[in-house]
Write an enzyme that holds these catalytic residues in place. Sequence first.
Site, mmCIF file in Angstrom:
data_model
loop_
_atom_site.group_PDB
_atom_site.id
_atom_site.type_symbol
_atom_site.label_atom_id
_atom_site.label_comp_id
_atom_site.label_asym_id
_atom_site.label_seq_id
_atom_site.Cartn_x
_atom_site.Cartn_y
_atom_site.Cartn_z
ATOM 1 N N GLY A 81 -17.114 -26.242 5.079
ATOM 2 C CA GLY A 81 -17.172 -26.467 6.526
ATOM 3 C C GLY A 81 -18.343 -27.351 6.926
ATOM 4 N N ARG A 145 -12.213 -28.354 0.833
ATOM 5 C CA ARG A 145 -12.463 -27.027 0.258
ATOM 6 C C ARG A 145 -11.797 -26.831 -1.108
ATOM 7 N NH1 ARG A 145 -15.090 -23.707 3.729
ATOM 8 N NH2 ARG A 145 -14.726 -23.897 5.965
ATOM 9 N N ASP A 175 -21.671 -21.068 -0.249
ATOM 10 C CA ASP A 175 -21.614 -20.207 -1.433
ATOM 11 C C ASP A 175 -20.483 -20.616 -2.372
ATOM 12 O OD1 ASP A 175 -19.954 -19.344 0.640
ATOM 13 O OD2 ASP A 175 -19.978 -17.256 0.007
ATOM 14 N N ASP A 176 -19.300 -20.888 -1.816
ATOM 15 C CA ASP A 176 -18.173 -21.231 -2.691
ATOM 16 C C ASP A 176 -18.403 -22.581 -3.383
ATOM 17 O OD1 ASP A 176 -16.675 -18.919 -2.187
ATOM 18 O OD2 ASP A 176 -15.937 -19.747 -0.305
ATOM 19 N N LYS A 202 -25.947 -25.514 2.079
ATOM 20 C CA LYS A 202 -25.373 -25.824 3.400
ATOM 21 C C LYS A 202 -24.565 -24.664 3.914
ATOM 22 C CE LYS A 202 -21.475 -26.072 3.923
ATOM 23 N NZ LYS A 202 -20.015 -26.052 3.860
ATOM 24 N N THR A 203 -24.603 -24.332 5.135
ATOM 25 C CA THR A 203 -23.617 -23.534 5.882
ATOM 26 C C THR A 203 -24.227 -23.027 7.172
ATOM 27 O OG1 THR A 203 -22.097 -21.670 5.976
ATOM 28 C CG2 THR A 203 -24.005 -21.324 4.574
ATOM 29 N N ILE A 204 -23.474 -23.223 8.247
ATOM 30 C CA ILE A 204 -23.942 -22.697 9.542
ATOM 31 C C ILE A 204 -24.028 -21.173 9.488
ATOM 32 C CG2 ILE A 204 -23.023 -24.608 10.919
ATOM 33 C CD1 ILE A 204 -20.748 -22.573 11.775
ATOM 34 N N ASP A 205 -23.276 -20.554 8.556
ATOM 35 C CA ASP A 205 -23.177 -19.082 8.523
ATOM 36 C C ASP A 205 -24.500 -18.403 8.194
ATOM 37 O OD1 ASP A 205 -20.548 -19.745 8.883
ATOM 38 O OD2 ASP A 205 -19.902 -19.204 6.863
ATOM 39 N N LYS A 242 -17.785 -11.154 38.234
ATOM 40 C CA LYS A 242 -16.432 -10.584 38.205
ATOM 41 C C LYS A 242 -15.787 -10.532 36.817
ATOM 42 C CE LYS A 242 -14.120 -14.885 39.539
ATOM 43 N NZ LYS A 242 -13.171 -15.532 40.396
ATOM 44 N N MET A 250 -18.563 -17.896 15.118
ATOM 45 C CA MET A 250 -18.367 -18.189 13.702
ATOM 46 C C MET A 250 -19.463 -17.555 12.859
ATOM 47 S SD MET A 250 -17.003 -21.901 12.670
ATOM 48 C CE MET A 250 -15.243 -22.245 12.787
ATOM 49 N N GLY A 251 -19.279 -17.612 11.585
ATOM 50 C CA GLY A 251 -20.254 -17.021 10.665
ATOM 51 C C GLY A 251 -19.561 -16.420 9.464
ATOM 52 N N TYR A 425 -16.272 -24.386 16.192
ATOM 53 C CA TYR A 425 -16.204 -25.830 15.978
ATOM 54 C C TYR A 425 -17.117 -26.584 16.949
ATOM 55 C CZ TYR A 425 -12.402 -24.073 13.225
ATOM 56 O OH TYR A 425 -11.692 -23.340 12.307
HETATM 57 P P1 FBP Z 1 -18.683 -22.781 4.951
HETATM 58 O O1 FBP Z 1 -18.906 -21.519 4.190
HETATM 59 O O2 FBP Z 1 -17.793 -23.716 4.256
HETATM 60 O O3 FBP Z 1 -19.964 -23.426 5.371
HETATM 61 O O4 FBP Z 1 -17.906 -22.322 6.263
HETATM 62 C C1 FBP Z 1 -18.344 -22.464 7.545
HETATM 63 C C2 FBP Z 1 -17.284 -22.039 8.533
HETATM 64 O O5 FBP Z 1 -17.582 -22.698 9.749
HETATM 65 C C3 FBP Z 1 -17.155 -20.525 8.778
HETATM 66 O O6 FBP Z 1 -18.076 -20.072 9.737
HETATM 67 C C4 FBP Z 1 -15.733 -20.416 9.250
HETATM 68 O O7 FBP Z 1 -15.197 -19.121 9.025
HETATM 69 C C5 FBP Z 1 -15.030 -21.436 8.414
HETATM 70 O O8 FBP Z 1 -15.982 -22.437 8.109
HETATM 71 C C6 FBP Z 1 -13.846 -22.050 9.114
HETATM 72 O O9 FBP Z 1 -13.173 -22.850 8.225
HETATM 73 P P2 FBP Z 1 -12.274 -24.087 8.621
HETATM 74 O O10 FBP Z 1 -13.197 -25.212 8.919
HETATM 75 O O11 FBP Z 1 -11.501 -24.348 7.374
HETATM 76 O O12 FBP Z 1 -11.458 -23.713 9.809
#
Ligand code: FBP
Length: 551
Positions: A81, A145, A175-176, A202-205, A242, A250-251, A425
Amino acid sequence: MAMTVSPLQKARLAYSPKLPAAYKNGATAICTEGEKMGAFADSDKIAATFKTTSNLPVLTFSEGKGEKGKAVNVAVILSGGQAPGGHNVIAGLFDGIKSINADSKLYGFQGGPSGLTDNKYIEITSDFLAAYRNTGGFDMIGSGRTKLETIEQFDKTEKNCLALGINAIVIIGGDDSNTNACLLAEYYKAKGSPIMVVGCPKTIDGDLKNAYIETSFGFDTASKVYSELIGNIERDANSAKKYWHFIKLMGRSASHIALECALKTQPNVALISEEVAEKKQNLDEVVSIVADSVAKRAANGENFGVALIPEGLIEFIPDFKVLIAELNDLLAANADAYNALADNNEKAAFISAKLSAESNKVFAALPMDIKMQLTMDRDPHGNVQVSRIETEKLLVELVKNKLAAWKKEGKYAGKFSAQTHFFGYEGRCSAPSNFDADYCYSLGYNAAAIIGTGKTGYMSSVRNLTAPASEWIAGAIPLTAMMNIEHRHGEDKPVIKKALVELESAPFKAFAAQREEWAVVTSFTYPGPIQYYGPAEVADITTVTLQLEKN
Ligand code: FBP
């Protein structure tokens, strides 16, 4: 047609990212070997699988004299991602290998790992790179991916790289993707291939971390973007008075983003999946936490609020965890038969017939949409695609039902009207914050230094990140140190271990100490947009998570 750039984009292209002092004279730094590091978990099994890349020494770099080294040809991929700052890792890598020797070359393989096997690449030149410095997105070379795990893929990659005289592959991923990097490094080293493999976190998570990888890049920027949006929604909620806003964040499995955003915005409710798992809370208990805040606030005349929901919540509710594990195995074993079924009713019946009685009870009680979202294709790494499960909508329905029941019992007399949002996103391709711009550039430059040493099977590590960049510590840890054994696609496999939120950690404790008040009293804070210019305490500051962890 010439690309049009906004004034801010133009100004950001000219930003000079900061580097650790070790790189004052270029990437030919002095490398010190430290203690040998085994895997943090399942060390015996990992050492048995990764015979040549386990128990390697930790590396630390210090300032060199700027001597020139041998030219290197390097392949780079962006994997998984998007995360803000990926382009800067490439920029740092490019500048780093050029500082070692001006004849070094960088090849960007396109579309993620499949670019390596399909031999789709471009040479990255200084002119080409200029338009991408300090920009968000992965559009420079794309991402993907694809899982690299077969000998055939490894051999194809090697053949393609050797044809270009490539000495090293840099895999920028989560991680993957770093699991891929680890497998590739071991395979090449064991067979005596000259190609080195280096990973970048790398990863926003935010789930790729340990003592040496203090944070993954992109987490800082993405959580700042989401926090701005949450703050805006909080202000709207407090103006209109209201709606209850249910915001899924995400995460993937980890709740680091939800926790960071909660610390920044002080919502009424923030669910933390890891806590739900630890306390073995069932879905009804989770629903009660939210409904309780709604009811207490209603008693004070406040029929509005904000609840944050981590994307992976459902995987952590114990009975759902068992259900998902059963679904993973049964879908892996019956994919063709399942995919051939005509409609959702047939699919649900097929699944129900194969689940254990307990899991079927959980599955049968779900709305059809959620049933189908839970059975959607796993990603190539075997992960449930949690971004596609509408937990926020499920929770709104269940909270509504609970409040209706409480109304009948005379326990609740408010109004409940909800809006749902999913922020993911929106934040993954933002222009990197100053922190991520500097951190990413440093990670890339540091990867060049690792390649300069001729070592393979390492992850680029830059730490001491709450200090000014000049005091950051540059080095590397073995990729195998982060591996453990997990059950994926119906089999036990070595993969990089995800770092989840720890309930003993300072960030969680800081949150837990305040949340009861936030649940009742409107305590919202509004972080506003990322600042790129201005005082360092506004523009360069990193996450609350990292600051609390480091203190
Ligand atoms: P990564 O582990 O590849 O960095 O994933 C980040 C991520 O944004 C997750 O937070 C989310 O669950 C996933 O990618 C969404 O995947 P996709 O971009 O395939 O919809």
